[in-house]
Design an enzyme around this catalytic site. Structure first.
Site, mmCIF file in Angstrom:
data_model
loop_
_atom_site.group_PDB
_atom_site.id
_atom_site.type_symbol
_atom_site.label_atom_id
_atom_site.label_comp_id
_atom_site.label_asym_id
_atom_site.label_seq_id
_atom_site.Cartn_x
_atom_site.Cartn_y
_atom_site.Cartn_z
ATOM 1 N N GLU A 84 10.722 -9.677 36.475
ATOM 2 C CA GLU A 84 9.422 -9.936 37.078
ATOM 3 C C GLU A 84 9.402 -11.140 38.019
ATOM 4 O O GLU A 84 8.649 -11.149 38.994
ATOM 5 C CB GLU A 84 8.377 -10.159 35.966
ATOM 6 C CG GLU A 84 7.995 -8.916 35.209
ATOM 7 C CD GLU A 84 7.071 -8.017 36.018
ATOM 8 O OE1 GLU A 84 6.653 -8.407 37.123
ATOM 9 O OE2 GLU A 84 6.782 -6.900 35.552
ATOM 10 N N SER A 337 -13.903 -2.177 -24.800
ATOM 11 C CA SER A 337 -13.234 -2.835 -25.934
ATOM 12 C C SER A 337 -12.251 -3.923 -25.526
ATOM 13 O O SER A 337 -11.572 -4.484 -26.389
ATOM 14 C CB SER A 337 -12.485 -1.785 -26.764
ATOM 15 O OG SER A 337 -13.381 -0.865 -27.337
#
Length: 676
Positions: A84, A337
């Site tokens: 680039e 329980s």
């Protein structure tokens, strides 16, 4: 001589004009109003090893993740600059050479061959979200690029590009792109992967590999060719779909973000691999179940308090309905329980009972409250150990009556849980689940029992301080409870030796919640199944519904169990007959000095008798007791409103049978016989 003078004047004028122009350009650049250069990034929730559990989008649903330059693959950075902007580290934002080259190529070929935008100009365009078609737009990019170069370092400009470059759809930035297209962090990319990620930002939609695979291949190859890189023989085809971003521990991640929305990173104690295993297990747990059934699993290291896995539901998406978003580790439910171990532990500490103390499982009432066992039967006299193993309801209610319901609530709070009462007043029913608790609370409670009664707070975020845990139960009582729970047989079909895992199941009223909570010497695991909206799940029991998932979860941690600790040195390990007199049989403090001479008693058969089947039944002889009497066989009433003390029971089946008698005052006796 005069010409020389004119020349010097012209030269001086030219230099002055150049200096003036340069000065004006400097002012023009310095007066540039820059766009915001602080990149907004999505919040991240990370596992204990630093891997990504979940990432959140920024505004407009864009996925942009924080990235430091050193986190990017050096090969990618080198390829990006070479492709680039070769002179990136030499120019000041605008590259005149590149402009001249691009113009010459355009004139020669009659079309644009290469662009002249530097990486800094591309950053300017991305920050301002402007196009490149107009001359004014290009001039603005050049001005911003020149200003950026004066105010930022090259590394900072490059980092901005790595955050804002578009990669198709909502994906922005290298790190998000690496996850979206390759499902990994960008610190180790192949040449082919790097080339695709370099090509995509130039035309992110028309080169999307999931929509335009051929265009993506051509663009990738163009990058490799220009950089004179030969395709890797291991090079795979372009990805055919955009991968989803990690969404592990989604409920936990959402909670952390909601509590601290300003934080960008949350470092948790979650074990990423274990989390994925538990999420898979939760999904499998509800396969084939009735509509709307959900599951939640939580795992913690009870030695440190670190939460290792947190599954709030089998799925976290709109496709699974709104209830999939409900975090069932944090939902208030009836624990059934599962609180019984705490009741017994506190009773051990109070000196009310010992594991081998005899306690009477017989009909009892406290005003209008008359608790029943889950199966409607009564077992008569049996040890506390057996009462907990069988998960009977009457014995823990008797003990809670002696302890006082507020004492049980205080024990819950000291254990680090956050109980909530439906009526605001503690009653005896809290021992059987009449209180609101969360799965996280129960994991906290059982972690404390596993740690010898120490309330070590669980935590999901990494911490540097070590809390000083307080005891809510003595080490001896905690070991006694653990030892009893470790003797409970695992569910059918589970290949696990008893003694390796101490666990308890629970089922709330109406089969709305099925629980299984257990621990070994290292880990504590909690499992919940049910419907988030609280509607019943017929046939759902903790022992058959949740317990198999609990043991499978232990198996997925490791097949080698960390053993439970040995008993403390001061633990009293004696059989019933050798216990001190007050601990041999539980009567309750309120009846410790009452007249027991008139309690019903068996005179025949004696306890432990072996009788031959005669075909005429089994004669029963009783003495004392307030009439009428009730005789129960294996917990079920066989003779009621009996006005005498002799009766023949029609018992003919071979095997063991428990016979109990209860008088009108609620006092009882029982024997166990065997018929041959």
């Amino acid at each position: 001589m005069r010409l020389l003078g004119y020349g010097l004047v012209f030269a001086a004028f030219s230099l002055g004009l150049g200096a003036y122009a340069h000065n004006r350009i400097d002012i023009w650049i310095e007066q540039t109003e820059l766009p915001l250069v602080l990149s907004e990034v999505g919040a991240e929730v990370r596992a204990r090893d630093g891997s990504l559990l979940r990432a959140f989008a920024v505004e407009n649903g864009r996925m942009r993740l924080a990235l430091r330059l050193e986190q990017a693959d050096p090969q990618f950075i080198a390829m990006l600059i070479a492709y680039e902007d070769k002179r990136f580290f030499k120019h000041s934002g605008v590259d005149p050479r590149a402009m001249i080259r691009a113009a010459g190529q355009a004139i020669w070929h009659g079309r644009i061959v290469s662009g002249a935008s530097t990486l800094t100009m591309q950053v300017a365009r991305l920050l301002e979200n402007t196009g490149t078609g107009s001359r004014a737009g290009k001039l603005r990019q050049m001005r911003v690029a020149l200003a950026l170069e004066r105010r930022l370092t090259k590394d900072e400009i490059l980092t901005l590009y790595l955050h804002h470059a578009p990669y198709g759809g909502p994906v922005e930035g290298l790190r998000a792109a690496s996850y979206a297209w390759f499902g990994k962090e960008p610190h180790r990319l192949t040449q082919a992967e790097a080339a695709l990620l370099i090509a995509l930002p130039q035309s992110p939609e028309s080169r999307r590999p999931d929509r335009h695979p051929e265009a993506a291949r051509v663009a990738r190859q163009r990058v490799l060719a220009r950089l004179s890189l030969k395709p890797d023989h291991r090079q795979v085809d372009v990805p055919y779909r955009m991968q989803t971003f990690p969404q592990n521990a989604s409920h936990l991640a959402a909670t952390l973000r909601r509590k601290a929305p300003e934080r960008r990173k949350h470092h948790t104690t979650i074990d990423a691999e274990l989390q994925r295993k538990m999420e898979t297990l939760a999904r499998r747990a509800v396969e084939g179940q009735a509509s709307g059934v959900s599951a939640a699993i939580m795992i913690a290291d009870h030695e440190t308090g670190a939460v290792l896995a947190h599954v709030g539901s089998p799925a976290f998406s709109a496709e699974d309905g709104a209830l999939g978003f409900v975090d069932m580790t944090a939902a208030l439910r009836s624990p059934g329980s599962t609180l019984k171990p705490l009741v017994y532990g506190l009773a051990f500490d109070e000196g009310l009972v010992h594991p081998d103390t005899l306690i009477n499982d017989a009909p009892v009432s406290f005003g209008t409250y008359a608790p029943q066992n889950f199966d409607g039967q009564f077992r008569g006299m049996l040890t506390v150990r057996d009462a907990l193993t069988l998960s009977l309801n009457i014995p823990p209610i008797l003990l809670t009556h002696e302890l006082g319901a507020p004492r049980l609530m205080a024990g819950l709070r000291r254990a680090g849980t956050r109980p909530e009462l439906p009526t605001g007043e503690a009653g005896l029913a809290i021992a059987l689940g009449g209180v609101g608790l969360r799965l996280s609370d129960l994991v906290q409670l059982y972690a404390g029992i596993a740690q010898g009664g120490r309330a070590l707070p669980l935590h999901v975020e990494q911490q540097t301080t070590t809390p000083n845990p307080q005891h809510f139960m003595s080490p001896v009582a905690a070991w006694q409870v653990s030892h009893i729970l470790s003797d409970i047989a695992p569910p059918k079909g589970v290949a696990a030796a008893m003694g390796q895992v101490a666990y308890k199941t629970g089922t709330s009223y109406g089969h709305r919640d099925a629980w299984a909570i257990g621990f070994d010497g290292k880990h504590v695991i909690g499992v919940w199944l049910g419907r988030p909206d609280g509607t019943p799940v017929p046939g759902a029991f903790g022992g058959t519904f949740a317990a198999p998932i609990l043991f499978e979860a232990f198996g997925r941690i490791s097949t080698d169990r960390v053993p439970l600790p040995p008993p403390p040195a001061d633990a009293l390990i004696l059989g019933t007959a050798h216990l001190p007199e007050p601990l041999r049989e539980f009567h309750g403090r309120s009846t410790a000095f009452s007249d027991t001479a008139n309690s019903p008693t068996f005179t025949f058969p004696p306890n432990g008798a072996v009788l031959r089947r005669s075909g005429f039944g089994v004669p029963i002889k009783l003495r004392a007791g307030v009439l009428p009497l009730t005789v129960l066989v294996d917990g079920m009433p066989m003779v009621t409103k009996m006005r005498g003390r002799d009766v023949v029971l029609p018992l003919e089946n071979a095997g063991f049978t428990r016979i109990s008698v209860v008088d009108a005052a609620g006092r009882s006796d029982s024997v166990e016989i065997r018929l041959d």
